[in-house]
Design an enzyme around this catalytic site. Structure first.
Site, PDB file in Angstrom:
ATOM      1  N   SER A 209       0.827  -1.200   0.000  1.00 47.30           N
ATOM      2  CA  SER A 209       0.000   0.000   0.000  1.00 47.30           C
ATOM      3  C   SER A 209       0.867   1.258   0.000  1.00 47.30           C
ATOM      4  CB  SER A 209      -0.973  -0.049   1.177  1.00 47.30           C
ATOM      5  OG  SER A 209      -1.990   0.902   1.038  1.00 47.30           O
ATOM      6  N   ASP A 304     -10.510  -3.538  -4.546  1.00 53.38           N
ATOM      7  CA  ASP A 304      -9.575  -2.581  -3.964  1.00 53.38           C
ATOM      8  C   ASP A 304      -9.581  -1.307  -4.802  1.00 53.38           C
ATOM      9  OD1 ASP A 304      -7.443  -1.215  -2.843  1.00 53.38           O
ATOM     10  OD2 ASP A 304      -5.964  -2.784  -3.200  1.00 53.38           O
ATOM     11  N   HIS A 334      -8.014  -5.226  -0.505  1.00 50.66           N
ATOM     12  CA  HIS A 334      -6.839  -4.570   0.054  1.00 50.66           C
ATOM     13  C   HIS A 334      -6.548  -5.178   1.424  1.00 50.66           C
ATOM     14  CE1 HIS A 334      -4.134  -1.119  -0.262  1.00 50.66           C
ATOM     15  NE2 HIS A 334      -4.240  -0.998   1.051  1.00 50.66           N
TER      16      HIS A 334
END
Length: 372
Positions: A209, A304, A334
């Site tokens: 991320s 996501d 995610h």
């Protein structure tokens, strides 16, 4: 047969088979999936393992991040807590798997001292390859404890020393403090490798991320700063652009555990002004020079908002002449990476990344460009 009845008959919550066994959907799983399909929710595409984690997280009653202060946001239950709650429900231990030893060290940055956690396989004898790891959290929340599972799995599976990096968080330290820290940590790892059992000639980067953004930027900074380049970069659902109107943002605007309002909140906390949003370090896919980088593995999740960030990063590195292995996983969200003890596709993804790293460290990386 009505649409709802058809969905309950077995079409909801079932995705392509995985090499690792998935849980069997319950009647509640099928009902929830049918309702999500009828209402048009992106969560209709969840596979059953992922759903069970998110169900366990929901029971912990996390509050919507965009309505909180950064300090309160950092206290909310995380997907990691959802994994632990699910393991408890299943009567399984929540302690980290054995086989890896950790120790805490520190590196110096422009903002003072920051922690690094060194993960070393218990059976290590000689100097091992190094993976410098950057955790996620939108540059604002989470820490080394939240993201403990991934470096443990990588250290054990890849037979590597993993250097998990802490860095300054926004809004207390605005952009680009996080990027400055990430590069300082990389240079620290190179300079101190042998002191913690690492081989400075075999270094890779891995980030999830926000950490995927940092790992990518560290590779760029190493290229531009005449610093030894990493052998490989693994970017897992990276924050690679500041455009919040991509198709995956539209499709997954209300997804969990990450949605579009949460991403907007992260950027609002991080940037100093609107001009920062156009900085190549944040808008990688729009503004960064991606030529001359080491081979990449890019991992994305179907459900996501950041899915298209990762896909565009993969495509643009390839267009710049780089080598990319792109791995996209349906049915998961995610934060799925690192959940290999409860999510079959997470185990599949972790195993694939470990294989990529071992091939790189062994000198057999091919720079495949195929999606898997």
């Amino acid at each position: 047969m009505t649409r709802l009845a058809a969905l309950l008959a077995g079409t909801a919550l079932l995705t392509a088979p995985s090499a690792w066994a998935q849980a069997e959907p319950t009647i509640k799983d099928r009902l929830d999936g049918a309702v999500s399909t009828v209402t048009g929710s992106p969560m209709a595409n969840l596979d059953v393992d992922m759903k069970h984690v998110l169900d366990a997280l929901k029971k912990l009653d996390p509050k919507p991040i965009p309505g909180l202060s950064p300090q309160d946001a950092r206290k909310q239950p995380s997907p990691t807590d959802g994994v632990k709650a699910l393991l408890t429900e299943q009567g399984k231990p929540t302690a980290p798997e054995p086989g890896v030893t950790t120790k805490e060290l520190a590196y110096e940055t422009g903002g003072g001292s920051q922690k690094v956690r060194i993960y070393t396989p218990d059976d290590a004898t000689d100097l091992l390859p190094i993976v410098v790891y950057y955790h996620g959290g939108g540059f604002v929340i989470a820490d080394l404890d939240t993201y403990d599972a991934t470096p443990r799995a990588i250290a054990k599976g890849a037979k590597a020393v993993v250097v998990a990096v802490e860095y300054r968080h926004a809004p207390e330290a605005k952009f680009p403090a996080q990027h400055e820290d990430a590069f300082a940590a990389y240079k620290w790892a190179l300079a101190n490798a042998k002191s913690f059992g690492g081989d400075p000639s075999k270094v890779a980067l891995l980030g999830e991320s926000a950490g995927g953004n940092l790992a990518t930027n560290v590779a760029i900074m190493a290229r531009d700063g005449n610093v030894e380049k990493p052998l490989q970069v693994v970017a897992v659902y990276p924050m690679a652009g500041t455009n919040l109107d991509t198709q995956s943002y539209k499709d997954n605007a209300s997804a969990k555990p990450l949605d579009k309002p949460m991403m907007a909140w992260f950027y609002d906390q991080t940037v100093r002004n609107d001009a920062d949003r156009a900085d190549p370090r944040l808008d990688i896919v729009g503004k960064a020079d991606l030529k001359g980088l080491p081979p990449f593995t890019v991992v994305t999740a179907q459900i996501d908002p950041l899915h298209d960030d990762g896909k565009m990063l993969s495509d643009k590195i390839k267009a710049a002449g780089g080598q990319v292995t792109y791995r996209d996983y349906p049915g998961v969200t995610h934060e799925f990476f690192g959940m290999g003890n409860v999510v079959a596709k997470a185990k599949e993804a972790e195993t694939a990344v470990i294989g990529d790293l071992k091939a790189t460290f062994g000198g057999t990386a091919t720079g495949s460009t195929g999606a898997k």
